[in-house]
Design a protein around this motif. Sequence first.
Motif, PDB file in Angstrom:
ATOM      1  N   VAL A 189      28.996  34.416  53.360  1.00 44.68           N
ATOM      2  CA  VAL A 189      27.818  33.749  52.814  1.00 44.68           C
ATOM      3  C   VAL A 189      28.197  32.631  51.850  1.00 44.68           C
ATOM      4  N   LYS A 190      29.257  32.856  51.046  1.00 44.90           N
ATOM      5  CA  LYS A 190      29.636  31.850  50.061  1.00 44.90           C
ATOM      6  C   LYS A 190      31.138  31.869  49.839  1.00 44.90           C
ATOM      7  N   VAL A 191      31.718  30.688  49.689  1.00 44.52           N
ATOM      8  CA  VAL A 191      33.114  30.531  49.268  1.00 44.52           C
ATOM      9  C   VAL A 191      33.135  29.577  48.079  1.00 44.52           C
ATOM     10  N   GLU A 192      34.026  29.853  47.119  1.00 41.03           N
ATOM     11  CA  GLU A 192      34.132  28.989  45.937  1.00 41.03           C
ATOM     12  C   GLU A 192      35.501  29.162  45.305  1.00 41.03           C
ATOM     13  N   PHE A 193      36.155  28.054  45.004  1.00 39.21           N
ATOM     14  CA  PHE A 193      37.452  28.108  44.350  1.00 39.21           C
ATOM     15  C   PHE A 193      37.305  28.476  42.882  1.00 39.21           C
ATOM     16  N   VAL A 194      38.311  29.134  42.337  1.00 38.26           N
ATOM     17  CA  VAL A 194      38.321  29.512  40.929  1.00 38.26           C
ATOM     18  C   VAL A 194      38.900  28.355  40.131  1.00 38.26           C
ATOM     19  N   LYS A 195      38.087  27.761  39.285  1.00 40.47           N
ATOM     20  CA  LYS A 195      38.538  26.647  38.453  1.00 40.47           C
ATOM     21  C   LYS A 195      39.099  27.201  37.149  1.00 40.47           C
ATOM     22  N   ASN A 196      40.359  27.584  37.208  1.00 39.23           N
ATOM     23  CA  ASN A 196      41.020  28.209  36.070  1.00 39.23           C
ATOM     24  C   ASN A 196      42.414  27.601  35.938  1.00 39.23           C
ATOM     25  N   GLU A 197      42.754  27.139  34.735  1.00 42.54           N
ATOM     26  CA  GLU A 197      44.028  26.442  34.538  1.00 42.54           C
ATOM     27  C   GLU A 197      45.221  27.336  34.852  1.00 42.54           C
ATOM     28  N   ARG A 198      45.073  28.621  34.615  1.00 42.95           N
ATOM     29  CA  ARG A 198      46.204  29.521  34.852  1.00 42.95           C
ATOM     30  C   ARG A 198      46.510  29.686  36.342  1.00 42.95           C
ATOM     31  N   THR A 199      45.493  29.540  37.187  1.00 39.14           N
ATOM     32  CA  THR A 199      45.705  29.718  38.625  1.00 39.14           C
ATOM     33  C   THR A 199      46.044  28.416  39.325  1.00 39.14           C
ATOM     34  N   GLY A 200      45.793  27.287  38.662  1.00 31.60           N
ATOM     35  CA  GLY A 200      46.033  25.999  39.307  1.00 31.60           C
ATOM     36  C   GLY A 200      45.067  25.692  40.426  1.00 31.60           C
ATOM     37  N   GLY A 201      43.985  26.462  40.544  1.00 28.12           N
ATOM     38  CA  GLY A 201      42.965  26.207  41.556  1.00 28.12           C
ATOM     39  C   GLY A 201      43.228  26.809  42.908  1.00 28.12           C
ATOM     40  N   TRP A 202      44.298  27.589  43.045  1.00 31.40           N
ATOM     41  CA  TRP A 202      44.639  28.128  44.364  1.00 31.40           C
ATOM     42  C   TRP A 202      43.757  29.313  44.774  1.00 31.40           C
ATOM     43  N   LEU A 203      43.163  30.011  43.821  1.00 35.64           N
ATOM     44  CA  LEU A 203      42.386  31.199  44.158  1.00 35.64           C
ATOM     45  C   LEU A 203      41.014  30.827  44.705  1.00 35.64           C
TER      46      LEU A 203
ATOM     47  N   GLY B 226      30.170  38.292  51.400  1.00 36.38           N
ATOM     48  CA  GLY B 226      29.637  38.366  52.748  1.00 36.38           C
ATOM     49  C   GLY B 226      28.549  39.402  52.907  1.00 36.38           C
ATOM     50  N   MET B 227      28.021  39.448  54.119  1.00 34.18           N
ATOM     51  CA  MET B 227      26.959  40.407  54.434  1.00 34.18           C
ATOM     52  C   MET B 227      27.488  41.831  54.583  1.00 34.18           C
ATOM     53  N   ASP B 228      28.796  42.009  54.435  1.00 32.10           N
ATOM     54  CA  ASP B 228      29.361  43.359  54.385  1.00 32.10           C
ATOM     55  C   ASP B 228      29.219  43.971  53.001  1.00 32.10           C
ATOM     56  N   GLY B 229      28.671  43.205  52.036  1.00 31.64           N
ATOM     57  CA  GLY B 229      28.474  43.706  50.687  1.00 31.64           C
ATOM     58  C   GLY B 229      29.709  43.659  49.820  1.00 31.64           C
ATOM     59  N   VAL B 230      30.723  42.922  50.237  1.00 32.75           N
ATOM     60  CA  VAL B 230      32.007  42.900  49.546  1.00 32.75           C
ATOM     61  C   VAL B 230      32.293  41.503  48.996  1.00 32.75           C
ATOM     62  N   VAL B 231      32.901  41.467  47.809  1.00 26.81           N
ATOM     63  CA  VAL B 231      33.425  40.230  47.232  1.00 26.81           C
ATOM     64  C   VAL B 231      34.937  40.296  47.340  1.00 26.81           C
ATOM     65  N   ARG B 232      35.562  39.235  47.814  1.00 22.76           N
ATOM     66  CA  ARG B 232      37.017  39.218  47.966  1.00 22.76           C
ATOM     67  C   ARG B 232      37.596  37.967  47.326  1.00 22.76           C
ATOM     68  N   ARG B 233      38.841  38.088  46.922  1.00 20.23           N
ATOM     69  CA  ARG B 233      39.547  36.946  46.364  1.00 20.23           C
ATOM     70  C   ARG B 233      40.836  36.732  47.135  1.00 20.23           C
ATOM     71  N   TRP B 234      41.161  35.444  47.348  1.00 15.08           N
ATOM     72  CA  TRP B 234      42.283  35.051  48.195  1.00 15.08           C
ATOM     73  C   TRP B 234      43.183  34.066  47.464  1.00 15.08           C
TER      74      TRP B 234
ATOM     75  N   ALA C 116      37.123  40.509  36.697  1.00 18.23           N
ATOM     76  CA  ALA C 116      37.998  39.941  37.724  1.00 18.23           C
ATOM     77  C   ALA C 116      39.086  39.091  37.088  1.00 18.23           C
ATOM     78  N   PRO C 117      40.004  39.705  36.330  1.00 20.92           N
ATOM     79  CA  PRO C 117      41.053  38.932  35.668  1.00 20.92           C
ATOM     80  C   PRO C 117      41.883  38.145  36.668  1.00 20.92           C
ATOM     81  N   VAL C 118      42.179  36.895  36.311  1.00 23.16           N
ATOM     82  CA  VAL C 118      42.902  36.030  37.243  1.00 23.16           C
ATOM     83  C   VAL C 118      44.374  35.904  36.903  1.00 23.16           C
ATOM     84  N   ALA C 119      44.817  36.550  35.834  1.00 22.74           N
ATOM     85  CA  ALA C 119      46.231  36.451  35.437  1.00 22.74           C
ATOM     86  C   ALA C 119      47.109  37.147  36.447  1.00 22.74           C
TER      87      ALA C 119
END
Length: 296
Positions: free
Chosen positions: A212-226, A231-239, A293-296
């Motif tokens: 349903v939705k995709v969005e990059f994590v705008k966080n200096e520690r991740t450099g934007g890669w995350l 989705g309609m499966d009811g799950v949130v995932r991070r890549w 959802a800590p990104v470190a």
Amino acid sequence: MRGNDPSAPLQIVQSYFLHTESCTAGAWSADGKLLATVSEDGSLYVWDVFGEASTAGVTQENGQTVVGLTSLDQRFAVEGGLYSVAISPTGAFLVVGGAGGAIKVVGLPRLGSASGSTLAGRTGAGSSTKTKGSKQAGGKASGSASSAGQAGQILADLQAQTDGIESLAFAPPPLTLLAAGSVDGSIALFDSAHRFAVRRHIKEAHEEYSVVKVEFVKNERTGGWLLTSCGMDGVVRRWDTRGGTGMANSGFVREWKGHRGDGEGGGVLGFVQGNGERIVTAGDDGVSLVFEAPVA
């Protein structure tokens, strides 16, 4: 827009009526000057909301839009309509997604030097060599500070997925990735700096359920890669879009569950994540959840 009248704190700035069917998505340019909207009728309009494009002399004859494309143009036509839109961080082009996995890349006018980086300069789309899978190569933008340039030109025609494109998102600069979430349950990653080559196709990102939705994590520690998806499966995932060992080298990092899932009536319809440290979801099961959802 916020008004000065306490009895009417919100005021309508503009109203537009060119779409002939439901307006399905919209996106602002990074500088807040242009608004792009798409519709089930297969049309795209980019609106000059505050008149800056008109002052620069790059609006169309109607005085309201800088780009207007409809299904009457067979190069742009997507049977089944358009459902997502995103404007590149540079403001040089946008992408629309529609039925059947169709994605179109369309040039935008340049309003001043701040948005002067063009798709042609970054990807070579303005050369005589067509983008792989493209029906039309874009032309080079003019060198003036405010120019129609490539506005309205179809710069690339992409298709890596088999069903409707529900969500599109650009990575923050200096990254040049575009993520597309599809009804077929997959996420495709394109590289806009290399003729929109497919860098990764996570075919079962949400199994057989719509992304349903995709969005990059705008966080200096991740450099934007995350990248975060729901989705309609009811799950949130991070890549991790650089890849990795999780889920058959898909770059899977972590997932969060709590919604009912299993399709309509239990899916996650959207989320907000700020700098990525927390994710707040909205489910069509009537539930909103907050995940740490800590990104470190």
